[in-house]
Every structure is written in C-alpha cells, then in structure tokens.
Write a protein that holds these residues in place. Sequence first.
Motif, PDB file in Angstrom:
ATOM      1  N   HIS A  53     -31.514 -92.886  21.347  1.00  0.00           N
ATOM      2  CA  HIS A  53     -32.960 -92.783  21.573  1.00  0.00           C
ATOM      3  C   HIS A  53     -33.450 -91.466  21.011  1.00  0.00           C
ATOM      4  O   HIS A  53     -32.816 -90.431  21.205  1.00  0.00           O
ATOM      5  N   PRO A  54     -34.584 -91.473  20.282  1.00  0.00           N
ATOM      6  CA  PRO A  54     -35.053 -90.229  19.654  1.00  0.00           C
ATOM      7  C   PRO A  54     -35.459 -89.142  20.645  1.00  0.00           C
ATOM      8  O   PRO A  54     -35.355 -87.952  20.343  1.00  0.00           O
ATOM      9  N   SER A 107     -30.087 -83.623  19.788  1.00  0.00           N
ATOM     10  CA  SER A 107     -30.073 -84.430  18.568  1.00  0.00           C
ATOM     11  C   SER A 107     -28.664 -84.382  17.972  1.00  0.00           C
ATOM     12  O   SER A 107     -28.249 -83.365  17.428  1.00  0.00           O
ATOM     13  N   HIS A 108     -27.946 -85.491  18.099  1.00  0.00           N
ATOM     14  CA  HIS A 108     -26.544 -85.528  17.703  1.00  0.00           C
ATOM     15  C   HIS A 108     -26.370 -85.821  16.212  1.00  0.00           C
ATOM     16  O   HIS A 108     -27.147 -86.578  15.618  1.00  0.00           O
ATOM     17  N   ALA A 109     -25.323 -85.257  15.649  1.00  0.00           N
ATOM     18  CA  ALA A 109     -24.937 -85.512  14.261  1.00  0.00           C
ATOM     19  C   ALA A 109     -23.482 -85.957  14.214  1.00  0.00           C
ATOM     20  O   ALA A 109     -22.664 -85.559  15.047  1.00  0.00           O
ATOM     21  N   LEU A 110     -23.169 -86.804  13.231  1.00  0.00           N
ATOM     22  CA  LEU A 110     -21.783 -87.155  12.954  1.00  0.00           C
ATOM     23  C   LEU A 110     -21.252 -86.166  11.919  1.00  0.00           C
ATOM     24  O   LEU A 110     -21.781 -86.082  10.805  1.00  0.00           O
ATOM     25  N   ILE A 111     -20.236 -85.436  12.288  1.00  0.00           N
ATOM     26  CA  ILE A 111     -19.697 -84.352  11.460  1.00  0.00           C
ATOM     27  C   ILE A 111     -18.267 -84.697  11.075  1.00  0.00           C
ATOM     28  O   ILE A 111     -17.459 -85.087  11.936  1.00  0.00           O
ATOM     29  N   SER A 112     -17.949 -84.591   9.773  1.00  0.00           N
ATOM     30  CA  SER A 112     -16.612 -84.947   9.322  1.00  0.00           C
ATOM     31  C   SER A 112     -16.375 -84.437   7.904  1.00  0.00           C
ATOM     32  O   SER A 112     -17.318 -84.256   7.129  1.00  0.00           O
ATOM     33  N   PRO A 169     -17.584 -86.880  26.586  1.00  0.00           N
ATOM     34  CA  PRO A 169     -17.906 -88.225  27.064  1.00  0.00           C
ATOM     35  C   PRO A 169     -19.400 -88.516  27.132  1.00  0.00           C
ATOM     36  O   PRO A 169     -19.843 -89.632  26.837  1.00  0.00           O
ATOM     37  N   GLN A 170     -20.201 -87.527  27.529  1.00  0.00           N
ATOM     38  CA  GLN A 170     -21.649 -87.725  27.573  1.00  0.00           C
ATOM     39  C   GLN A 170     -22.199 -88.038  26.186  1.00  0.00           C
ATOM     40  O   GLN A 170     -23.042 -88.917  26.020  1.00  0.00           O
ATOM     41  N   SER A 171     -21.735 -87.325  25.168  1.00  0.00           N
ATOM     42  CA  SER A 171     -22.233 -87.538  23.809  1.00  0.00           C
ATOM     43  C   SER A 171     -21.786 -88.885  23.265  1.00  0.00           C
ATOM     44  O   SER A 171     -22.549 -89.567  22.565  1.00  0.00           O
ATOM     45  N   LEU A 172     -20.565 -89.286  23.552  1.00  0.00           N
ATOM     46  CA  LEU A 172     -20.103 -90.608  23.143  1.00  0.00           C
ATOM     47  C   LEU A 172     -20.993 -91.698  23.735  1.00  0.00           C
ATOM     48  O   LEU A 172     -21.368 -92.654  23.047  1.00  0.00           O
ATOM     49  N   ALA A 173     -21.351 -91.538  24.995  1.00  0.00           N
ATOM     50  CA  ALA A 173     -22.206 -92.523  25.661  1.00  0.00           C
ATOM     51  C   ALA A 173     -23.624 -92.509  25.100  1.00  0.00           C
ATOM     52  O   ALA A 173     -24.263 -93.561  24.973  1.00  0.00           O
ATOM     53  N   GLN A 174     -24.122 -91.339  24.737  1.00  0.00           N
ATOM     54  CA  GLN A 174     -25.479 -91.219  24.192  1.00  0.00           C
ATOM     55  C   GLN A 174     -25.604 -91.806  22.791  1.00  0.00           C
ATOM     56  O   GLN A 174     -26.708 -92.069  22.320  1.00  0.00           O
TER      57      GLN A 174
END
Length: 293
Positions: free
Chosen positions: A173-174, A91-96, A111-116
């Motif tokens: 995708h969830p 489950s990805h988050a945008l962190i900043s 790269p995998q996370s960017l694509a996901q």
Amino acid sequence: MTISIAYLGPPGTYTEVAAMVWSAQAFELEQVTLCPYASISQALRATVAGQTQYTVAPVENSIEGSVTTTLDTLWQLETLQIQQAIVLPISHALISCAQSIETIQTIYAHPQSLAQCQIWLENHLPSVQLIPTNSNAEALQHLEANPKIGAIASQRAARLYNLPILAHPINDHPDNCTRFWALGLHPVKEGSHTSLAFSLPANVPGALAKPLQIFAERGLNLSKIESRPTKKSLGDYLFFVDIEGSVDQPKTQAAIEELQSYTETLKIFGSYKILPPAATKTATENYSDSLHA
C-alpha cells in the motif's frame, strides 16, 4: 551533556531514522549519540539498565499491525515511559546484486517488512525463499557475497551500503506508515494520547466489558485496543489500550483510578504527543539526501 538513544540496528534501519527525527526535534541544541542494538528487546532493556537514556522502538504498522515484540517487552519491564510517538512513512525497496529480479532465489528482511510486501512478492517472486532477520539493515549484510539473494530495506539503507536497488516501492500500500515510540525512564504527563495495559483477575463473561465501560462513561475515546497472550496459559490474555487524552486531565485520572479495581495488573506507559507523517516526511527525505553530499 550527550544524549544516548538505543535503536534497532545496524545503521540503516527505519528505526534509526525515527530516532534521528525525534532527537532533532527533542534535543535540538544537545549532542546525541545513537546506539544500535541487535534486537528491539535488547534496545529497550538497554535503557532500563542505564546503558542509554532513551530507546526508539517500532510499535505499529498501518499494513501489518502491532510489533508484538515491543508490546510484550514493555509489559515485562517496569520502568519505561513513552516520551513521544513518531509516525514515519515507510517505503520499501528490493535491494540486490543480482543481474535481474528473476534470478533472485532468496530474500532476507525483518518479518514486518516481509508481511508489508507480501502481495508484491507473490506477484513478482512467487517461488522465492523468504528468510526473516532481526532488522532490514542486517539483511543487507548478505548481499555482496551472493548475487542470487535480495533484501528488503529503505532507499536510504541501499545508498548507505552502496547497494543496487532493483525495484521501488514494493510495499503493498502506498500509504505505508509505522508508529514508533520514544521511551525513557521519566514520565510525561501532557499529550494527546495515553497508553496503558492491563490483565484481568478472571476470564469470565463481562470481565473486559466493565473496564472498557469506564472510558465510555467519561467520554474518553479508545483509539486502539489489542489483546496479547500473557504467556501463562492458553486463553489467558492481557490488553493494550490507547486513550485519546492525557493523564493530567481529571476525567482520565478518574478513569484510571476506577480501572484499578477491575484489573489484576495495570501498567501506565505514559501520555505523549504524536509527531505525524507530514512532520517526519521532510526530515526523512533530508536524511536520505544527505547521503549524496
């Protein structure tokens, strides 16, 4: 005795969590040391070189597919054997440190996370510059110095480094999951699956059909087959195959024995059990919650 496990670092990666989940299940009563490495290849080679006893590495994601670095490195190495597969919810988050999403100009991530997260990024940040990194946790190192950049990583990683989360979840995708392999130097003969790879002696009609027919004739289901370039010449491929069955079963043994006659090089990566998402979800949440303790 201390068990040492290599993983793609630095601390805060999904691979670290997979290593934690597997080590807690496999070495419940033993002391475990997790050893971060800058790349997947370095982590795998550390175990071959005797620097660690095991490596946990990502092998396939449900959105983006295979982690080709893992597959290519395993083909190059001779001794690593799969101990178990771990399927981890991602489950990805945008962190900043930015004041708002709109002010972000650059995003760092593996790269995998960017694509996901491709669809989410196109919808919310269509003009942002995307920069690949060796790992998501590595991407977090850039944030505090520049409020105009962001990174993609887990909520656990954000808490670990005390960084703000601007959006979650952002994966396309969830039901996003990644399969990891725990690898060591000793083979495991029991399990629900067996993974292998082979190259063919010649690229001619029917060259691949004959090896695959061996499994069909014995009623062995292939849960995955994927081609990868041999890196020798254009159009020259090798094939990675996952079989539903273990090498201690007679029909699997017979299939592998016959397969040798049709292949140029055959590598058996071992039989193993799979730790499913239902078993890893609670453990993952526990590791995240422990950061608040």
